[in-house]
Design a protein around this motif. Structure first.
Motif, mmCIF file in Angstrom:
data_model
loop_
_atom_site.group_PDB
_atom_site.id
_atom_site.type_symbol
_atom_site.label_atom_id
_atom_site.label_comp_id
_atom_site.label_asym_id
_atom_site.label_seq_id
_atom_site.Cartn_x
_atom_site.Cartn_y
_atom_site.Cartn_z
ATOM 1 N N GLU A 1 0.821 -1.207 0.000
ATOM 2 C CA GLU A 1 0.000 0.000 0.000
ATOM 3 C C GLU A 1 0.855 1.258 0.000
ATOM 4 O OE1 GLU A 1 -0.275 -2.529 2.042
ATOM 5 O OE2 GLU A 1 -2.146 -3.452 1.354
ATOM 6 N N SER A 2 1.971 1.210 0.758
ATOM 7 C CA SER A 2 2.883 2.359 0.808
ATOM 8 C C SER A 2 3.476 2.649 -0.565
ATOM 9 C CB SER A 2 4.001 2.089 1.820
ATOM 10 O OG SER A 2 4.930 3.147 1.820
ATOM 11 N N VAL A 3 3.877 1.590 -1.278
ATOM 12 C CA VAL A 3 4.423 1.772 -2.628
ATOM 13 C C VAL A 3 3.362 2.351 -3.549
ATOM 14 C CG1 VAL A 3 5.397 0.605 -4.633
ATOM 15 C CG2 VAL A 3 6.109 -0.070 -2.322
ATOM 16 N N GLY A 4 2.144 1.822 -3.464
ATOM 17 C CA GLY A 4 1.068 2.322 -4.314
ATOM 18 C C GLY A 4 0.738 3.766 -4.033
ATOM 19 N N SER A 5 0.721 4.153 -2.742
ATOM 20 C CA SER A 5 0.437 5.552 -2.388
ATOM 21 C C SER A 5 1.530 6.480 -2.905
ATOM 22 C CB SER A 5 0.316 5.685 -0.864
ATOM 23 O OG SER A 5 -0.769 4.937 -0.381
ATOM 24 N N GLY A 6 2.787 6.007 -2.815
ATOM 25 C CA GLY A 6 3.880 6.822 -3.325
ATOM 26 C C GLY A 6 3.757 7.061 -4.815
ATOM 27 N N VAL A 7 3.394 6.021 -5.551
ATOM 28 C CA VAL A 7 3.213 6.171 -7.000
ATOM 29 C C VAL A 7 2.068 7.140 -7.291
ATOM 30 C CG1 VAL A 7 2.552 4.979 -9.118
ATOM 31 C CG2 VAL A 7 4.197 3.923 -7.551
ATOM 32 N N GLU A 8 0.987 7.023 -6.516
ATOM 33 C CA GLU A 8 -0.158 7.911 -6.740
ATOM 34 C C GLU A 8 0.217 9.367 -6.489
ATOM 35 O OE1 GLU A 8 -4.725 8.572 -5.040
ATOM 36 O OE2 GLU A 8 -3.579 6.775 -4.496
ATOM 37 N N ARG A 9 0.940 9.610 -5.403
ATOM 38 C CA ARG A 9 1.367 10.993 -5.111
ATOM 39 C C ARG A 9 2.320 11.506 -6.186
ATOM 40 N NH1 ARG A 9 1.479 8.828 0.139
ATOM 41 N NH2 ARG A 9 3.743 8.470 -0.021
ATOM 42 N N ALA A 10 3.204 10.648 -6.673
ATOM 43 C CA ALA A 10 4.133 11.049 -7.732
ATOM 44 C C ALA A 10 3.362 11.448 -8.985
ATOM 45 C CB ALA A 10 5.100 9.916 -8.038
ATOM 46 N N ARG A 11 2.324 10.693 -9.317
ATOM 47 C CA ARG A 11 1.543 11.025 -10.516
ATOM 48 C C ARG A 11 0.772 12.331 -10.338
ATOM 49 N NH1 ARG A 11 -0.360 4.782 -11.942
ATOM 50 N NH2 ARG A 11 1.470 4.305 -13.247
ATOM 51 N N GLU A 12 0.352 12.624 -9.110
ATOM 52 C CA GLU A 12 -0.298 13.913 -8.857
ATOM 53 C C GLU A 12 0.690 15.059 -9.104
ATOM 54 O OE1 GLU A 12 -1.664 13.635 -4.874
ATOM 55 O OE2 GLU A 12 -3.382 12.330 -5.355
ATOM 56 N N ARG A 13 1.903 14.879 -8.635
ATOM 57 C CA ARG A 13 2.928 15.915 -8.867
ATOM 58 C C ARG A 13 3.225 16.051 -10.366
ATOM 59 N NH1 ARG A 13 1.897 15.435 -4.241
ATOM 60 N NH2 ARG A 13 0.236 16.725 -5.096
ATOM 61 N N LEU A 14 3.203 14.933 -11.079
ATOM 62 C CA LEU A 14 3.453 14.983 -12.520
ATOM 63 C C LEU A 14 2.332 15.731 -13.245
ATOM 64 C CD1 LEU A 14 4.806 11.375 -13.154
ATOM 65 C CD2 LEU A 14 6.101 13.502 -13.182
ATOM 66 N N ASN A 15 1.112 15.542 -12.800
ATOM 67 C CA ASN A 15 0.004 16.280 -13.412
ATOM 68 C C ASN A 15 0.142 17.777 -13.153
ATOM 69 O OD1 ASN A 15 -1.176 13.934 -14.414
ATOM 70 N ND2 ASN A 15 -2.476 13.631 -12.614
ATOM 71 N N GLU A 16 0.591 18.123 -11.950
ATOM 72 C CA GLU A 16 0.809 19.542 -11.647
ATOM 73 C C GLU A 16 1.944 20.095 -12.498
ATOM 74 O OE1 GLU A 16 1.382 20.039 -7.464
ATOM 75 O OE2 GLU A 16 -0.367 18.855 -6.951
ATOM 76 N N ALA A 17 2.990 19.299 -12.671
ATOM 77 C CA ALA A 17 4.105 19.733 -13.525
ATOM 78 C C ALA A 17 3.628 19.964 -14.948
ATOM 79 C CB ALA A 17 5.225 18.697 -13.493
ATOM 80 N N SER A 18 2.784 19.066 -15.434
ATOM 81 C CA SER A 18 2.263 19.209 -16.791
ATOM 82 C C SER A 18 1.464 20.492 -16.944
ATOM 83 C CB SER A 18 1.393 17.999 -17.123
ATOM 84 O OG SER A 18 0.904 18.084 -18.445
ATOM 85 N N ALA A 19 0.687 20.845 -15.916
ATOM 86 C CA ALA A 19 -0.088 22.093 -15.971
ATOM 87 C C ALA A 19 0.831 23.304 -16.013
ATOM 88 C CB ALA A 19 -1.026 22.169 -14.762
ATOM 89 N N HIS A 20 1.895 23.267 -15.230
ATOM 90 C CA HIS A 20 2.856 24.376 -15.252
ATOM 91 C C HIS A 20 3.528 24.483 -16.624
ATOM 92 C CE1 HIS A 20 2.601 25.691 -11.136
ATOM 93 N NE2 HIS A 20 2.854 24.481 -10.658
ATOM 94 N N ILE A 21 3.856 23.346 -17.206
ATOM 95 C CA ILE A 21 4.502 23.353 -18.522
ATOM 96 C C ILE A 21 3.580 23.983 -19.558
ATOM 97 C CG2 ILE A 21 5.282 21.847 -20.406
ATOM 98 C CD1 ILE A 21 6.398 19.974 -18.236
ATOM 99 N N ALA A 22 2.300 23.702 -19.466
ATOM 100 C CA ALA A 22 1.343 24.277 -20.414
ATOM 101 C C ALA A 22 1.321 25.794 -20.335
ATOM 102 C CB ALA A 22 -0.052 23.715 -20.147
ATOM 103 N N ARG A 23 1.703 26.333 -19.161
ATOM 104 C CA ARG A 23 1.738 27.793 -18.990
ATOM 105 C C ARG A 23 3.155 28.344 -19.099
ATOM 106 N NH1 ARG A 23 -1.853 26.131 -14.798
ATOM 107 N NH2 ARG A 23 -0.177 26.303 -13.248
ATOM 108 N N ASN A 24 4.090 27.522 -19.577
ATOM 109 C CA ASN A 24 5.503 27.925 -19.708
ATOM 110 C C ASN A 24 6.112 28.326 -18.371
ATOM 111 O OD1 ASN A 24 5.621 27.513 -22.494
ATOM 112 N ND2 ASN A 24 4.835 29.566 -22.923
ATOM 113 N N GLU A 25 5.648 27.704 -17.297
ATOM 114 C CA GLU A 25 6.176 27.991 -15.966
ATOM 115 C C GLU A 25 7.188 26.895 -15.619
ATOM 116 O OE1 GLU A 25 1.977 30.002 -14.424
ATOM 117 O OE2 GLU A 25 2.572 28.011 -13.714
ATOM 118 N N TRP A 26 8.416 27.103 -16.067
ATOM 119 C CA TRP A 26 9.383 26.013 -16.016
ATOM 120 C C TRP A 26 9.888 25.735 -14.611
ATOM 121 C CZ3 TRP A 26 7.929 24.281 -20.223
ATOM 122 C CH2 TRP A 26 7.800 25.055 -21.375
ATOM 123 N N LYS A 27 10.167 26.759 -13.844
ATOM 124 C CA LYS A 27 10.697 26.528 -12.492
ATOM 125 C C LYS A 27 9.680 25.811 -11.600
ATOM 126 C CE LYS A 27 14.823 28.077 -12.923
ATOM 127 N NZ LYS A 27 15.798 28.549 -11.973
#
Length: 416
Positions: free
Chosen positions: A270-296
């Motif tokens: 469960e811990s491994v699965g939760s970590g993967v889920e949180r990582a994917r949430e961060r990746l979705n946020e990164a993708s949103a920033h990229i769409a706005r050219n917010e690189w940092k």
């Protein structure tokens, strides 16, 4: 100091006694020489203070004493001049003229001595002033470099903005550079000193250069961040693929080994699965920033995703690694003890390899480790032995043997 008219009613008749008048003329010359030296050095000391405030304190002190002497001598000169008005119509005898001459000579000698003291002070000050003035020549080009760096950063940020980039971070750097430049302009040498002004100019240039580089990096950073997003997404899928193997490994642990061997790993899938889920949430946020050219901000989200995946991978590796360790020790408990036994034997050899044999305290420590090695297999009793406790005890023995070796070498180094 204030000046004084020293030749009143010139041309009104025959001159008084020539020696007294000549002495008065000499005093006048000495007064103006002293006054000129005092004023010149006053200016130099002021400049010195502006250039190097810390070093100026003793210089001001020394000059203050000389300046006080010069002021006192000037007052004395004016008093002698007022008391001996050789241009009035009063009749004087030779003795009175001689007294005036002696008074003028005395005050002249006093002023000449002070002038020499001022000149010697100026000679002592000259090398330091030359050093500071040489350094001062470096300030204008540094100021120019600072201003040019600010202008270049401004242009680079404007170009990034025009290209649709988020230049928030370089803009913050440029704002700091401008603030420092404003401090330099407002405080100047008087407030900062020469070294402080040059440091501040260098600070402005460095901050502005960094802001410019960040702005120029934005287009390249965009591609780098996009590539990183794809890479971390792939890694998140790979870590997610380890969840089922971790579940299977946990089942093996539960089925084959006692609770003590795996209780610290409970909930790992469960811990491994939760970590993967949180990582994917961060990746979705990164993708949103990229769409706005917010690189940092996108980079920060990618870093957070990597952190989550690192933690999940470590947890997965703990489970699969535990199965491998326990399977190995269950198959051959004696083999697991070999490395610990070797570490103890190595420590014993080092301890005895000195005149007189092993030191008593080292011998006792090593004997205790040997006893622990002999009693460790007793942990492997019952239908479900605590293999994990057995492995931890062996590891603790190895560590203790290594600590003993370190102490022996440290003691011998101290004796040498």
């Amino acid at each position: 100091m204030r000046g004084a008219g020293d030749q009143r009613r010139r041309g009104r008749g025959p001159r008084p006694d020539g020696a007294a008048v000549e002495a008065r003329e000499g005093a006048s010359t000495a007064f103006y020489d002293m006054d000129r030296a005092q004023k010149y050095l006053q200016g130099r000391v002021t400049v010195f203070g502006d250039l190097d405030a810390k070093a100026a304190a003793p210089v001001r002190h020394d000059f203050g004493a000389l300046s006080d002497n010069a002021d006192a001598a000037a007052v004395a000169y004016i008093a002698v001049l007022d008391a001996n008005d050789l241009d009035d119509d009063r009749e004087r005898g030779p003795a009175e003229y001689d007294a005036a001459r002696r008074a003028f000579v005395a005050v002249t000698d006093r002023m000449k001595k002070i002038t020499r003291d001022l000149e010697r002070f100026g000679e002592r000050l000259a090398p330091e002033m030359a050093r500071l003035e040489s350094a001062l020549d470096q300030l204008p080009p540094r100021l120019t470099a600072a201003r040019d760096a600010v202008a270049a950063a401004d242009a680079a940020i404007a170009a990034a903005r025009t290209a649709g980039m988020d230049a928030t971070d370089p803009e913050a750097g440029l704002a700091r550079a401008r603030e420092s430049l404003a401090q330099l302009s407002s405080q100047g040498l008087g407030g900062l000193g020469l070294a402080g002004a040059m440091d501040k100019a260098d600070e402005v240039r460095l901050i502005a250069d960094q802001a410019r580089e960040e702005a120029e990096e934005l287009p390249r950073l965009g591609q780098k961040v996009r590539n990183s997003l794809a890479s971390v997404r792939t890694r998140s899928d790979m870590v997610a693929g380890r969840i089922d193997p971790v579940r299977q490994a946990m089942k093996l642990l539960l089925r084959n080994y006692s609770l003590a061997c795996w209780q610290d790993l409970k909930g790992a899938p469960e811990s491994v699965g939760s970590g993967v889920e949180r990582a994917r949430e961060r990746l979705n946020e990164a993708s949103a920033h990229i769409a706005r050219n917010e690189w940092k901000p996108a980079q920060r989200m990618l870093t957070a995703a990597r952190t989550e995946l690192n933690s999940a991978e470590r947890r997965a590796a703990q489970v699969t690694g535990r199965v491998a360790e326990l399977d190995a020790v269950a198959a051959d408990p004696g083999k697991a003890a070999e490395s610990a036994r070797f570490a103890v034997r190595d420590a014993q050899k080092l301890a005895t390899a000195q005149p007189g044999g092993a030191a008593p305290h080292h011998a006792r420590a090593l004997d205790a480790l040997v006893e622990r090695l002999e009693t460790a297999p007793r942990r492997l009793t019952g239908s479900h032995p605590d293999y994990w406790s057995y492995l931890q005890e062996l590891e603790a023995i190895k560590t203790a043997a290594g600590d003993t070796v370190t102490r022996i070498r440290d003691e011998r180094a101290g004796q040498g």
